[in-house]
Design a protein around this motif. Structure first.
Motif, PDB file in Angstrom:
ATOM      1  N   GLY A  46       0.807  -1.213   0.000  1.00 16.76           N
ATOM      2  CA  GLY A  46       0.000   0.000   0.000  1.00 16.76           C
ATOM      3  C   GLY A  46       0.839   1.261   0.000  1.00 16.76           C
ATOM      4  N   LEU A  47       0.169   2.355   0.349  1.00 17.70           N
ATOM      5  CA  LEU A  47       0.795   3.676   0.356  1.00 17.70           C
ATOM      6  C   LEU A  47       1.368   4.009   1.727  1.00 17.70           C
ATOM      7  N   TYR A  48       2.565   4.571   1.723  1.00 22.38           N
ATOM      8  CA  TYR A  48       3.231   4.993   2.954  1.00 22.38           C
ATOM      9  C   TYR A  48       3.714   6.422   2.782  1.00 22.38           C
ATOM     10  N   ARG A  49       3.373   7.275   3.721  1.00 19.80           N
ATOM     11  CA  ARG A  49       3.827   8.663   3.752  1.00 19.80           C
ATOM     12  C   ARG A  49       5.194   8.728   4.427  1.00 19.80           C
TER      13      ARG A  49
ATOM     14  N   GLY B 291       3.586  -2.849  -3.848  1.00 14.18           N
ATOM     15  CA  GLY B 291       2.637  -3.807  -4.389  1.00 14.18           C
ATOM     16  C   GLY B 291       2.744  -5.139  -3.668  1.00 14.18           C
ATOM     17  N   PRO B 292       1.824  -6.057  -3.945  1.00 14.40           N
ATOM     18  CA  PRO B 292       1.821  -7.352  -3.274  1.00 14.40           C
ATOM     19  C   PRO B 292       2.903  -8.304  -3.786  1.00 14.40           C
TER      20      PRO B 292
ATOM     21  N   VAL C 227       7.360   1.699  -5.743  1.00 14.01           N
ATOM     22  CA  VAL C 227       7.759   2.927  -6.417  1.00 14.01           C
ATOM     23  C   VAL C 227       7.789   4.051  -5.390  1.00 14.01           C
ATOM     24  N   ASN C 228       8.654   5.000  -5.613  1.00  9.94           N
ATOM     25  CA  ASN C 228       8.702   6.184  -4.767  1.00  9.94           C
ATOM     26  C   ASN C 228       7.621   7.155  -5.211  1.00  9.94           C
TER      27      ASN C 228
ATOM     28  N   GLY D  84      -0.922   6.631   4.381  1.00  9.03           N
ATOM     29  CA  GLY D  84      -1.036   7.053   2.983  1.00  9.03           C
ATOM     30  C   GLY D  84      -0.503   8.445   2.725  1.00  9.03           C
ATOM     31  N   VAL D  85      -0.599   8.849   1.477  1.00  4.71           N
ATOM     32  CA  VAL D  85      -0.071  10.122   1.017  1.00  4.71           C
ATOM     33  C   VAL D  85      -1.238  10.929   0.485  1.00  4.71           C
TER      34      VAL D  85
END
Length: 155
Positions: free
Chosen positions: A32-35, A66-67, A72-73, A153-154
């Motif tokens: 998932g998304l990470y800030r 991704g799983p 990606v940055n 998330g971002v």
């Protein structure tokens, strides 16, 4: 008033991050998304964003995983979040203590110096990872550059 993990980490010396990191465990997986959040001494938090601009990763605001071990940055550019600088994620022994971590590597499609960089991740608390960036070559090869990744998330 409760002090955040980032505030605690910002009061630590750069050298203390090896000890802090060694006390943590590798996450089972990331997805998932990470800030992102820069942590560490004030001089590092001031220099890090500027250094990333010079190295082509200006506006870095997080990572997306991704799983399948890809990622990606995330870069904030022109008021929008864009994806760039692909990464691969896999379990690996840490440069810090040889114990397991999740290693984020930059494949050769990325511009220099990123294929010579590895980000190591361990779980700081639920939903938050402590990352250490290492250059695999040059004078900074043993210097851990800390950051946090928050799973909220971002935006």
């Amino acid at each position: 008033m409760q002090i955040s993990q980032a505030d605690r980490l910002n009061s630590e010396s750069l050298g203390a991050f090896r000890r802090i990191y060694s006390a943590l465990e590798a996450p089972a997986a990331v997805r998932g998304l990470y800030r992102s959040e820069f942590v560490g001494p004030s001089w590092l938090r001031l220099v890090a964003p500027r250094g990333l601009v010079i190295l082509g990763l200006g506006g870095w605001c997080g990572k997306e995983f991704g799983p399948d071990g890809s990622g990606v940055n995330l870069l904030r550019r022109g008021g929008a979040v864009r994806r760039g600088f692909p990464v691969e994620v896999a379990p690996a022994p840490s440069r810090v203590d040889g114990r397991p971590c999740l290693a984020v590597t930059y494949p050769p499609v990325n511009p220099w110096p990123w294929p010579s960089v590895v980000d190591e991740l361990r779980q700081l608390e639920p939903g938050t990872l402590l990352g250490l960036t290492f250059f695999r070559i040059g004078p900074a090869a043993h210097l851990p550059l800390p950051f946090l990744l928050h799973q909220d998330g971002v935006s």
